[in-house]
Structures are given as structure tokens and as C-alpha cells.
Design an enzyme around this catalytic site. Sequence first.
Site, PDB file in Angstrom:
ATOM      1  N   ARG A 107       0.947  -1.115  -0.102  1.00 63.11           N
ATOM      2  CA  ARG A 107       0.020  -0.106   0.105  1.00 63.11           C
ATOM      3  C   ARG A 107       0.874   1.249   0.010  1.00 63.11           C
ATOM      4  O   ARG A 107       0.616   2.270  -0.719  1.00 63.11           O
ATOM      5  CB  ARG A 107      -0.972  -0.124   1.298  1.00 63.11           C
ATOM      6  N   CYS A 131      -7.042  -3.921   1.513  1.00 59.56           N
ATOM      7  CA  CYS A 131      -6.455  -5.084   2.237  1.00 59.56           C
ATOM      8  C   CYS A 131      -7.572  -5.458   3.232  1.00 59.56           C
ATOM      9  O   CYS A 131      -8.649  -4.971   3.214  1.00 59.56           O
ATOM     10  CB  CYS A 131      -5.296  -4.421   2.989  1.00 59.56           C
ATOM     11  N   PRO A 137      -8.682   3.970  -0.315  1.00 55.06           N
ATOM     12  CA  PRO A 137      -8.778   4.840  -1.250  1.00 55.06           C
ATOM     13  C   PRO A 137      -7.592   5.955  -1.287  1.00 55.06           C
ATOM     14  O   PRO A 137      -7.171   5.647  -0.445  1.00 55.06           O
ATOM     15  CB  PRO A 137     -10.193   5.517  -1.074  1.00 55.06           C
ATOM     16  N   ASP A 139      -8.204   9.161  -2.765  1.00 56.65           N
ATOM     17  CA  ASP A 139      -8.596  10.219  -3.410  1.00 56.65           C
ATOM     18  C   ASP A 139      -8.162  11.436  -2.721  1.00 56.65           C
ATOM     19  O   ASP A 139      -7.876  12.442  -3.223  1.00 56.65           O
ATOM     20  CB  ASP A 139     -10.030  10.188  -3.219  1.00 56.65           C
ATOM     21  N   ASP A 318      -3.982   1.341  14.789  1.00 53.23           N
ATOM     22  CA  ASP A 318      -3.071  -0.046  14.512  1.00 53.23           C
ATOM     23  C   ASP A 318      -2.922  -0.847  15.991  1.00 53.23           C
ATOM     24  O   ASP A 318      -2.478  -2.170  16.007  1.00 53.23           O
ATOM     25  CB  ASP A 318      -1.762   0.329  14.188  1.00 53.23           C
ATOM     26  N   VAL A 340     -11.339   4.803  12.258  1.00 50.99           N
ATOM     27  CA  VAL A 340     -10.316   5.283  11.157  1.00 50.99           C
ATOM     28  C   VAL A 340     -10.408   4.250  10.146  1.00 50.99           C
ATOM     29  O   VAL A 340     -10.600   4.383   9.030  1.00 50.99           O
ATOM     30  CB  VAL A 340      -8.864   5.279  11.910  1.00 50.99           C
TER      31      VAL A 340
HETATM   32  C1  EPZ Z   1      -1.017   4.758   7.505  1.00 51.61           C
HETATM   33  O1  EPZ Z   1      -1.915   4.131   6.416  1.00 51.61           O
HETATM   34  C2  EPZ Z   1      -0.379   3.613   7.922  1.00 51.61           C
HETATM   35  N1  EPZ Z   1       0.634   3.001   7.070  1.00 51.61           N
HETATM   36  C3  EPZ Z   1      -1.210   2.362   8.728  1.00 51.61           C
HETATM   37  O2  EPZ Z   1      -0.481   1.515   9.282  1.00 51.61           O
HETATM   38  C4  EPZ Z   1      -1.991   3.269   9.647  1.00 51.61           C
HETATM   39  O3  EPZ Z   1      -3.094   2.373  10.149  1.00 51.61           O
HETATM   40  C5  EPZ Z   1      -2.778   4.610   9.267  1.00 51.61           C
HETATM   41  O4  EPZ Z   1      -1.675   5.277   8.620  1.00 51.61           O
HETATM   42  C6  EPZ Z   1      -3.373   5.391  10.164  1.00 51.61           C
HETATM   43  O5  EPZ Z   1      -2.640   5.809  11.060  1.00 51.61           O
HETATM   44  C7  EPZ Z   1       1.865   3.444   6.886  1.00 51.61           C
HETATM   45  O6  EPZ Z   1       2.181   4.615   7.529  1.00 51.61           O
HETATM   46  C8  EPZ Z   1       2.510   2.819   5.719  1.00 51.61           C
HETATM   47  P1  EPZ Z   1      -4.700   7.035   6.075  1.00 51.61           P
HETATM   48  P2  EPZ Z   1      -2.652   5.223   5.435  1.00 51.61           P
HETATM   49  O7  EPZ Z   1      -4.448   7.464   4.789  1.00 51.61           O
HETATM   50  O8  EPZ Z   1      -1.694   6.450   5.080  1.00 51.61           O
HETATM   51  C9  EPZ Z   1      -9.070   7.022   4.394  1.00 51.61           C
HETATM   52  C10 EPZ Z   1       0.044  -0.569   9.760  1.00 51.61           C
HETATM   53  O9  EPZ Z   1      -0.446  -1.433  10.354  1.00 51.61           O
HETATM   54  N2  EPZ Z   1      -8.601   7.671   3.150  1.00 51.61           N
HETATM   55  O10 EPZ Z   1      -4.253   7.939   7.275  1.00 51.61           O
HETATM   56  O11 EPZ Z   1      -2.972   4.359   4.388  1.00 51.61           O
HETATM   57  C11 EPZ Z   1      -8.557   5.513   4.803  1.00 51.61           C
HETATM   58  O12 EPZ Z   1      -9.581   4.642   4.089  1.00 51.61           O
HETATM   59  C12 EPZ Z   1      -0.718   0.334   8.915  1.00 51.61           C
HETATM   60  O13 EPZ Z   1       1.335  -0.286   9.927  1.00 51.61           O
HETATM   61  C13 EPZ Z   1      -9.275   8.125   2.237  1.00 51.61           C
HETATM   62  O14 EPZ Z   1     -10.473   8.131   2.436  1.00 51.61           O
HETATM   63  O15 EPZ Z   1      -3.902   5.569   6.394  1.00 51.61           O
HETATM   64  C14 EPZ Z   1      -8.951   5.325   6.112  1.00 51.61           C
HETATM   65  O16 EPZ Z   1     -10.178   5.185   6.414  1.00 51.61           O
HETATM   66  C15 EPZ Z   1      -1.858  -0.256   8.691  1.00 51.61           C
HETATM   67  N3  EPZ Z   1      -8.738   8.620   1.156  1.00 51.61           N
HETATM   68  C16 EPZ Z   1      -8.403   6.736   6.785  1.00 51.61           C
HETATM   69  O17 EPZ Z   1      -8.621   7.707   5.768  1.00 51.61           O
HETATM   70  C17 EPZ Z   1      -7.263   8.749   1.081  1.00 51.61           C
HETATM   71  O18 EPZ Z   1      -6.827   9.123  -0.081  1.00 51.61           O
HETATM   72  C18 EPZ Z   1      -6.985   6.554   7.328  1.00 51.61           C
HETATM   73  O19 EPZ Z   1      -6.159   6.264   6.197  1.00 51.61           O
HETATM   74  C19 EPZ Z   1      -6.395   8.250   2.028  1.00 51.61           C
HETATM   75  C20 EPZ Z   1      -7.079   7.679   3.066  1.00 51.61           C
END
Ligand code: EPZ
Length: 433
Positions: A107, A131, A137, A139, A318, A340
Site C-alpha cells: 500500500r 486489504c 482509497p 482520493d 493500529d 479510522v
Molecule cells: C498509514 O496508512 C499507516 N501505514 C497505517 O499503518 C495506519 O493504520 C494509518 O496510517 C492510520 O494511522 C503506513 O504509514 C505505511 P490514512 P494510510 O491515509 O496512510 C481514509 C500498519 O499496520 N483515506 O491515514 O493508508 C482511509 O480509507 C498500517 O502499519 C481516504 O478516504 O492511512 C482510512 O479510512 C496499517 N482517502 C483513513 O483515511 C485517502 O486518499 C486513514 O487512512 C486516504 C485515506
Amino acid sequence: MLKYFHKETELLGTVPNVLAECSFTKKLEGRVKISGSKNASLAMLAATLLTDEECIIKNVPRLDDVFVLLALLEKLGKKISFRGNIVIIRGAVKRQILPEGLSRKLRASVLVMGPILASKGSGVFALPGGCALGERPIDIHIMGLRAFGARYEICGGKMNFKRKILHPAHIHLPFPSVGATENILMAASLIPGKSVISNVAREPEIINLVRFLNAMGSHIKICGSTYEVYGVRNLHGAQFSVMPDRIESGTFLLAAAAIGGAIKIIGAESGHLTVLIKKLAQTGVQIGEKRGILSVKAARCPQPADISTAPYPGFPTDLQPLWAVYMLRAAGKSKITEKVFPARFMYVDELKRLGADMKLKASVLTVGKSCLNGAHLIACDLRAAAAMIIAGLMANGTTRVGGLRHLFRGYENFFEKLQMLKANVSIRQTKKK
Ligand code: EPZ
């Protein structure tokens, strides 16, 4: 000492089929040293695409996710060496087409988009897969890159960004997405002029990235939940050390609380874990800190405590599965609300095989005190894998946990560390199907 076989071919961690065998463990005792942060490392490695000069990154954990990202960077033209926990990266990006297979494996491969578009102006990127946490997403990432002037078409399931000179922008994130904040920050660092990004994520891993980008010659000012970025034409190489892994630290704090006993955690940054430490104290766990070493003593009879996950500085999503396992020991009912990743409960049905008293309604899980008995579980994501292993060490009899490839993505030497803490755990290779 247990050594699971981890062949590193072409920087790609290929882990054979292995199964964890966990037996009831009365208590943990001893010391554990925390590795460098997986999530901070991935962002910093992506940031090296912003310069052709040599970057030296220390304290990088040897994990599958890191190997996959390094393989991706190598495919893009970077020269890489990874000895011990030190990564040396240099050289120019020669290709801007991300291999689909590798991008789907990780990812975090989405994090190369910002640096590539800021440095090269164009690129072809596969849409990252979903996953076990549900739909993933991008976006918000795209919204930010479009604000800088980037434009793409979808062809063959890939995003084909046409060559554009990007310009500074003022961007307000609809949600403080960690990855989107990192992507937009990295792009803005190499777009000459002032960009302002508001409603950003403020996880410590992002502060770590800001410090690395500033060491490379960027000028990023943190003003609460707004970043002011004074982008420059060129960034130079830098030497930097990765922060300790906040989620691994929380995992071992919760392992001690859930299994029992008293352990010492070396190299954790307690300032990153304030909410968790407060919640643990509420349940009766005793936590002290002296010269950077955390001492944890489990409660004899833990009290239940509700949690609700939120972006930093809230309770980390997490650690939600690990908190749920801990609450199986608490004397009463507790509620776990996931705000989240609403789908982050795939592990519940697996834990019910052990006899866990868990009821899920919408995104609220109610957990009751449970007598756990060994069973065969299959892990579905990285943190759920750790939670199942800890539950197996709490259960009577023997618990086998499969799907460990998830675990090797994000925990360095997890089994060796648990064994050092006197946990009855071992892994064996299963017959190839
Ligand atoms: C990061 O993922 C971490 N991964 C995740 O850790 C962690 O759980 C997450 O941040 C939240 O803290 C890495 O840093 C590699 P987000 P990320 O964008 O960046 C929504 C682990 O176990 N969203 O903050 O993908 C999304 O669907 C992993 O180490 C959108 O809607 O998380 C989610 O509901 C798992 N549109 C929320 O935001 C977007 O463009 C948080 O996602 C992006 C995200």
C-alpha cells in the site's frame, strides 16, 4: 535462539510457509529492544526519490514491507545497499513506470507518486490494492497532487500522469490522512514557492519525515495542524536515523498487560504513546520510565476500559486489535470503537475460535472476560497477526497461527523478541501445499 528462515532475494523478503505455535505463558519477563519504525522508514525511503544524491538512513528495520519498497526504488533506477539496519540510496530516477506487481504488494508504494511527479513531472502508477482493513482509497492523495497541477488518465487500471510543471498550492485535507499528508509534503518540498497544507495528519512518523526533508534542504514549518512548505528547485542528500517504532512499542506494552508479568522496553519513545499509557494505567497496569527505559508491570486483575480510535494524538487504530485481546482478561465488559478503518475487525471471528467473548455491532466491538482455549487461527493483517499470537499465549493448550506473511511485513524479529521475554512460542515450516 530461534531463527526463522528469511531468504532475501534481490531485496525482496520471501518468507516460506511458516506456522506459529503458541502455548499458554504464565507471564512475560525480561527486556525487549524496539526496532526502527516501519511506517517512518517507508516514508523516508520514498523521500530519497527527491534527490539524486546519496542518502544514508539508519535504524531501518529488516521487514518485508521495507524490502518491497527498496525493490521498487531499485526498479525506478536507484542504487541501493542495505547492510544491517543501514540503507544507502543514491542515483537518478531512470524510469517513472511503477511495476504493478510490486505496487500491489505494498500500500505504501503510493508514497512514490508525490516525489516522482515533483521531480520528473510525469509517471505511471498502478492503483494500490485494498486489504483486510477494508477499501483503501487514495482520493485525498490525488486531490492534493491535482492542486499542484498534476493531471492523469486511467488506462489499463493505471494512472498515467502527463508531463506537467507543478506549482505551489494551498490545500485543505478533508481528513488528516497519514499517507496523503506524506505524499503532498514530499511533492511540495520540491515545488519552488510557498505551499500551505491544512488539516494535516500529525503522527510522529510525519514529524520524522519533516525533519528528514528539512535535512535534505527543504523548509517546512509546522504550525499546529497546518504545514507551511517553502519548496526549492533542488534537494540534497542527507544522513538520518529512523525513530523507534511506536506501534511495536505499544504491541509489547499490551503483550505484557495481556499475558501478565513485568518487562522492560528499551528504546521506546513514551511521548508517542501518551494515550495508550494513560488507558493502561486506568486498567491497573503500572508503567514507569527511567533513562529511556519503560518498565511495565501487568495488573493482577485488569479493569475494563473503553477506547475509541482516532488520528494522532488519539488512540492509534493500529493498536486496536491488541487492545481488544487485552480486554479479554479484564473483569467486565469494554467497548472498542473504530473510527479510522471501520472494517478493522476481521480478526474477531478468528479470536472467537479461542472462545473469545466478542460481539460486533457496526464499528463497535464489545469484549467480555473470556476463558481461552487453543485453536488454529489464520491472520488477516499485520496487527491482527500480532494480536492472535498474544491471544495464543494467553490461551490454555496450544494455538497455531497461520498467515504469518502479514506479520513479517511489519515486526522485526518478533518471535525472537517474544522468546527473550520467556514466551512459549516457536515457528515451524509447514509442508508446501
Ligand atoms: C498509514 O496508512 C499507516 N501505514 C497505517 O499503518 C495506519 O493504520 C494509518 O496510517 C492510520 O494511522 C503506513 O504509514 C505505511 P490514512 P494510510 O491515509 O496512510 C481514509 C500498519 O499496520 N483515506 O491515514 O493508508 C482511509 O480509507 C498500517 O502499519 C481516504 O478516504 O492511512 C482510512 O479510512 C496499517 N482517502 C483513513 O483515511 C485517502 O486518499 C486513514 O487512512 C486516504 C485515506
